[in-house]
Write an enzyme that holds these catalytic residues in place. Structure first.
Site, mmCIF file in Angstrom:
data_model
loop_
_atom_site.group_PDB
_atom_site.id
_atom_site.type_symbol
_atom_site.label_atom_id
_atom_site.label_comp_id
_atom_site.label_asym_id
_atom_site.label_seq_id
_atom_site.Cartn_x
_atom_site.Cartn_y
_atom_site.Cartn_z
ATOM 1 N N GLY A 183 17.421 1.045 -6.371
ATOM 2 C CA GLY A 183 18.074 1.573 -5.184
ATOM 3 C C GLY A 183 17.933 0.706 -3.956
ATOM 4 O O GLY A 183 17.602 -0.489 -4.019
ATOM 5 N N THR A 184 18.157 1.315 -2.801
ATOM 6 C CA THR A 184 18.193 0.598 -1.524
ATOM 7 C C THR A 184 16.869 -0.066 -1.204
ATOM 8 O O THR A 184 16.810 -1.254 -0.860
ATOM 9 C CB THR A 184 18.585 1.560 -0.390
ATOM 10 O OG1 THR A 184 19.907 2.049 -0.620
ATOM 11 C CG2 THR A 184 18.550 0.848 0.961
ATOM 12 N N CYS A 185 15.781 0.680 -1.282
ATOM 13 C CA CYS A 185 14.481 0.155 -0.855
ATOM 14 C C CYS A 185 14.124 -1.142 -1.567
ATOM 15 O O CYS A 185 13.768 -2.130 -0.946
ATOM 16 C CB CYS A 185 13.394 1.200 -1.086
ATOM 17 S SG CYS A 185 11.735 0.618 -0.674
ATOM 18 N N LEU B 10 17.045 -3.461 15.607
ATOM 19 C CA LEU B 10 15.954 -4.087 16.357
ATOM 20 C C LEU B 10 15.051 -4.915 15.457
ATOM 21 O O LEU B 10 14.532 -5.955 15.881
ATOM 22 C CB LEU B 10 15.143 -3.023 17.092
ATOM 23 C CG LEU B 10 15.906 -2.212 18.140
ATOM 24 C CD1 LEU B 10 14.955 -1.307 18.911
ATOM 25 C CD2 LEU B 10 16.664 -3.124 19.100
ATOM 26 N N GLU B 11 14.861 -4.479 14.220
ATOM 27 C CA GLU B 11 14.056 -5.285 13.297
ATOM 28 C C GLU B 11 14.712 -6.631 13.040
ATOM 29 O O GLU B 11 14.045 -7.680 13.076
ATOM 30 C CB GLU B 11 13.840 -4.518 11.989
ATOM 31 C CG GLU B 11 12.907 -3.333 12.138
ATOM 32 C CD GLU B 11 12.744 -2.546 10.853
ATOM 33 O OE1 GLU B 11 13.209 -3.019 9.790
ATOM 34 O OE2 GLU B 11 12.155 -1.450 10.897
ATOM 35 N N ASP C 52 18.470 9.961 0.498
ATOM 36 C CA ASP C 52 19.318 9.761 1.674
ATOM 37 C C ASP C 52 20.580 10.614 1.682
ATOM 38 O O ASP C 52 21.119 10.923 2.740
ATOM 39 C CB ASP C 52 19.739 8.289 1.772
ATOM 40 C CG ASP C 52 18.579 7.365 2.099
ATOM 41 O OD1 ASP C 52 17.447 7.865 2.200
ATOM 42 O OD2 ASP C 52 18.812 6.151 2.244
ATOM 43 N N HIS D 250 -15.692 0.564 13.598
ATOM 44 C CA HIS D 250 -15.456 -0.469 14.617
ATOM 45 C C HIS D 250 -15.578 -1.843 13.959
ATOM 46 O O HIS D 250 -16.469 -2.057 13.145
ATOM 47 C CB HIS D 250 -16.486 -0.346 15.744
ATOM 48 C CG HIS D 250 -16.427 -1.489 16.712
ATOM 49 N ND1 HIS D 250 -15.499 -1.542 17.725
ATOM 50 C CD2 HIS D 250 -17.157 -2.639 16.800
ATOM 51 C CE1 HIS D 250 -15.661 -2.666 18.411
ATOM 52 N NE2 HIS D 250 -16.679 -3.340 17.867
#
Length: 468
Positions: free
Chosen positions: A40-42, A183-184, A308, A441
């Site tokens: 598929g698309t991904c 934008l990507e 989708d 941290h």
């Protein structure tokens, strides 16, 4: 030839193969119909190849900034766009082969190549073959939307799919559409060396986000030399000696911009217009999305829609969750609902924008008494060490229930750090529980308890931290 199955899955995107796996494990004979490439698309034209390109663009940017880190890389860096493209295609191909290998080894599954069209609620035609089953699952995906804009028929514009084939860096890429896909590609190709202009019809970028998020994203792109033209109220195209002339008709600035390449990134449309859904009686909405209930069932018993094409989520992870919902309800005696899903997604510019739940604007509209906290990424030690301090974190909570309503992290590793908040929301724990966690941290996530500790009653919108 007529063939009977226990289930038919139409489309081999993110939901289809996984659902086929669950159904065959339950002992069903399943047909998986795919007219294109498995995955598929991904896998083929979406997440995997585009994020591979984003990684190459990030490497180029770090190389340019090498001196900041005490690394000498010379005055110029070179971009081999053929190798960039081939790397993305290679990653995509390997992913597709893995999907195909898995499917072809699935006992009880028959893979049928071709375009499926309904003949009735229980029958689909693929070429000369008729397939029947009491259960049919639609996972047909979506494609780039190409609206009928003035002059678009007289020029050659690119979609996100065509962009993946570029083997040279555009001289000037004009991106029509100031949302996630556009934008990507804009930042990616700016980092490859192109001049880039983003043209957006609305008053600001990514309009579904809070205004401070939108402004910060625009500032990040502007810092890298990307021009943004908003309020482009009358976009039109015509050929030009240097490529394509785009009329933007903005309130200020030049009325036109000339690009060597134009990317049309103005949304996607579902692949439901050639399935014969009317023959099965399956209802769709005005935009062509299959109408489904909270369990992803259509109005026709025995037919479901996932991914989708159902308009209930436009992401790989929501499509996969669709299969989990359907499988749990059909096979595990579950009662899963789409409405239980907490929406989350990311915009993969650098730094990324990660979002979960309600935006501040959406939370205010609910009428709840809300708490808001916001901290700049310049307070995050990990971001400082990496020299990536642009952006901010923001969280919104319900003052009465102490439930987290939503969050945004625009900053380094925000797409990973957001999951601590998403998981707390999914678990339904009040925010003080997460506030008293002890994060490692140095990480980006370690600011989250501090962020939660700063929750205060919402007042008027704060000034933008776009330059933080």
């Amino acid at each position: 030839m007529n063939q009977s199955f226990d289930a038919i899955v139409i489309g081999a995107g993110q939901a289809g193969p996984a659902l086929a796996g669950r159904l065959t494990e339950a002992g069903m004979r399943v047909a998986l119909v795919e007219r294109g490439r498995l995955g598929g698309t991904c896998v083929n034209i979406g997440c995997i190849p585009t994020k591979t390109l984003v990684a190459s663009a990030y490497a180029a940017q770090i190389a340019r900034r090498g001196r900041e880190y005490g690394v000498e890389v010379g005055p110029e860096i070179g971009i081999d766009m053929v190798r960039v493209r081939d790397r993305a295609q290679g990653v995509s191909t390997r992913a597709r082969i893995n999907v195909e290998t898995w499917l072809r080894g699935m006992k009880g599954l028959t893979i049928i190549e071709g375009h499926a069209r309904f003949e009735s609620p229980t029958t689909v035609r693929v070429g000369d073959d008729l397939l029947t089953a009491p259960r049919i699952f639609l996972n047909v995906g979506a494609r780039a939307n190409v609206p009928d804009m003035p002059g678009i028929g007289g020029v050659e514009v690119l979609t996100s799919t065509a962009m993946l084939q570029l083997d040279t860096v555009p001289r000037h890429l004009v991106v029509i559409g100031g949302s996630y896909i556009g934008l990507e590609f804009a930042q990616m190709h700016r980092r490859f060396g192109a001049q880039v202009t983003v043209v957006e019809m609305g008053p600001r970028l990514i309009a579904r986000e809070d205004e401070d998020v939108s402004e910060a994203v625009r500032a990040i792109l502007a810092d890298e030399g990307i021009r943004v033209r908003t309020n482009a109220t009358c976009i039109a195209f015509k050929p030009h000696a240097e490529g394509i002339e785009v009329t933007v008709d903005c309130n200020s600035g030049e009325p036109t911009v000339v690009g060597s390449h134009v990317l049309l990134a103005v949304g996607r449309r579902p692949n439901t217009d050639d399935l014969g859904l009317d023959r099965a009686g399956v209802a769709v909405d005005a935009r062509g999305y299959v109408t489904v209930d909270d369990t992803l069932a259509t109005n026709v018993p025995g037919i479901w829609a996932l991914g989708d094409c159902n308009g209930r989520g436009a992401f790989t992870h929501t499509a996969y969750n669709d299969h989990e919902i359907v499988a749990a309800n059909l096979l595990d005696g579950g009662s899963r609902r789409v409405s239980e899903r907490i929406p989350g997604y990311a915009l993969y510019i650098d730094p990324p924008l990660a979002r979960v739940g309600l935006s501040e604007t959406e939370a205010r509209r609910t009428g709840r008494t809300i708490l808001v906290s916001k901290r700049p990424m310049s307070r995050v030690g990990r971001a400082i060490e990496r020299g990536e301090t642009k952006g901010f974190m923001k969280v919104v909570a319900d003052a009465q229930t102490q439930q987290i309503l939503g969050a945004a992290i625009l900053g380094a590793s925000g797409d990973e750090a957001i999951h601590g908040i998403l998981d707390a929301m999914h678990a339904g724990v009040p925010y003080p529980v997460l506030q008293w966690a002890v994060p490692i941290h140095p990480t980006v996530s370690e600011l989250i308890p501090t962020l939660l500790g700063g929750l205060k009653p919402a007042v008027a919108a704060e000034p933008s931290l776009a330059n933080a």
